[in-house]
Design a protein around this motif. Structure first.
Motif, PDB file in Angstrom:
ATOM      1  N   MET A   1      35.711  51.045  40.963  1.00 61.54           N
ATOM      2  CA  MET A   1      36.463  49.556  41.288  1.00 61.54           C
ATOM      3  C   MET A   1      37.148  49.414  40.229  1.00 61.54           C
ATOM      4  N   MET A   2      36.710  50.426  39.065  1.00 61.82           N
ATOM      5  CA  MET A   2      37.709  49.946  38.135  1.00 61.82           C
ATOM      6  C   MET A   2      38.402  52.012  37.610  1.00 61.82           C
ATOM      7  N   GLN A   3      37.760  52.345  38.133  1.00 57.82           N
ATOM      8  CA  GLN A   3      38.324  54.326  37.965  1.00 57.82           C
ATOM      9  C   GLN A   3      37.920  54.635  37.404  1.00 57.82           C
ATOM     10  N   ARG A   4      36.438  54.333  36.858  1.00 56.56           N
ATOM     11  CA  ARG A   4      36.218  54.661  35.796  1.00 56.56           C
ATOM     12  C   ARG A   4      34.659  55.900  36.014  1.00 56.56           C
ATOM     13  N   PRO A   5      34.772  56.813  37.388  1.00 62.77           N
ATOM     14  CA  PRO A   5      34.034  57.753  37.432  1.00 62.77           C
ATOM     15  C   PRO A   5      33.059  58.445  36.640  1.00 62.77           C
ATOM     16  N   ARG A   6      33.164  58.514  35.859  1.00 64.08           N
ATOM     17  CA  ARG A   6      32.658  59.053  34.879  1.00 64.08           C
ATOM     18  C   ARG A   6      31.262  57.884  34.447  1.00 64.08           C
ATOM     19  N   ALA A   7      31.521  56.585  34.238  1.00 63.05           N
ATOM     20  CA  ALA A   7      30.367  55.594  34.063  1.00 63.05           C
ATOM     21  C   ALA A   7      29.901  55.590  34.927  1.00 63.05           C
ATOM     22  N   ALA A   8      30.081  55.852  36.192  1.00 65.40           N
ATOM     23  CA  ALA A   8      29.692  55.749  37.906  1.00 65.40           C
ATOM     24  C   ALA A   8      28.573  56.370  37.863  1.00 65.40           C
ATOM     25  N   TRP A   9      28.938  58.453  37.575  1.00 67.59           N
ATOM     26  CA  TRP A   9      28.179  59.155  37.463  1.00 67.59           C
ATOM     27  C   TRP A   9      26.603  58.430  36.741  1.00 67.59           C
TER      28      TRP A   9
END
Length: 141
Positions: A91-99
């Motif tokens: 939701m915060m547009q932080r895909p690397r952190a999500a992965w």
């Protein structure tokens, strides 16, 4: 449910102490294997399902702090907290952190017995949520 989902940098943070009454349901008298029957666990699951990921993390932390180091209950709780955090990062547009968080969730689940319910959840059930989260990340590319 809280009045809104807190998304750092986008929505206002909830007032201090808002979740204290529900977190107070996690007492030293509740057996670890029964922590999923507390108001904190039930609220955390409801928040997760409704997309209130920061709030989920906030209340489940009380459960995590009550679980013994190295226990399956701790790994399952940490898996759910980190999965909520992964979804918040999307939701915060932080895909690397999500992965990275999805990979951490998988590591926690690998230490759990896939053939038994842990805090009311099956490993396969949470693995499916991880797969859904990874699919959302793929779609967002």
């Amino acid at each position: 449910m809280p009045p809104h989902a807190y998304i750092p940098g986008e929505t206002p943070r909830h007032p201090e102490g808002l979740f204290d009454p529900v977190k107070a349901s996690v007492t030293g008298t509740v057996p670890v294997a029964e922590l999923h029957r507390t108001a904190a666990w039930e609220a955390g699951r409801a928040y997760f399902d409704a997309g209130y990921y920061w709030e989920c993390h906030e209340v489940l932390e009380a459960i995590w702090m009550r679980t013994p180091e190295g226990s399956q209950e701790r790994d399952m709780t940490q898996a759910l907290i980190q999965l909520a955090n992964a979804r918040l990062k999307i939701m915060m547009q932080r895909p690397r952190a999500a992965w990275r968080l999805c990979n951490m969730v998988t590591s926690h689940l690998a230490r759990c017995d896939a053939h038994q319910r842990i805090l009311g959840l099956q490993v396969a059930e949470v693995e499916a949520w991880v797969a859904d989260t990874r699919n959302a990340l793929q779609t967002a590319k």
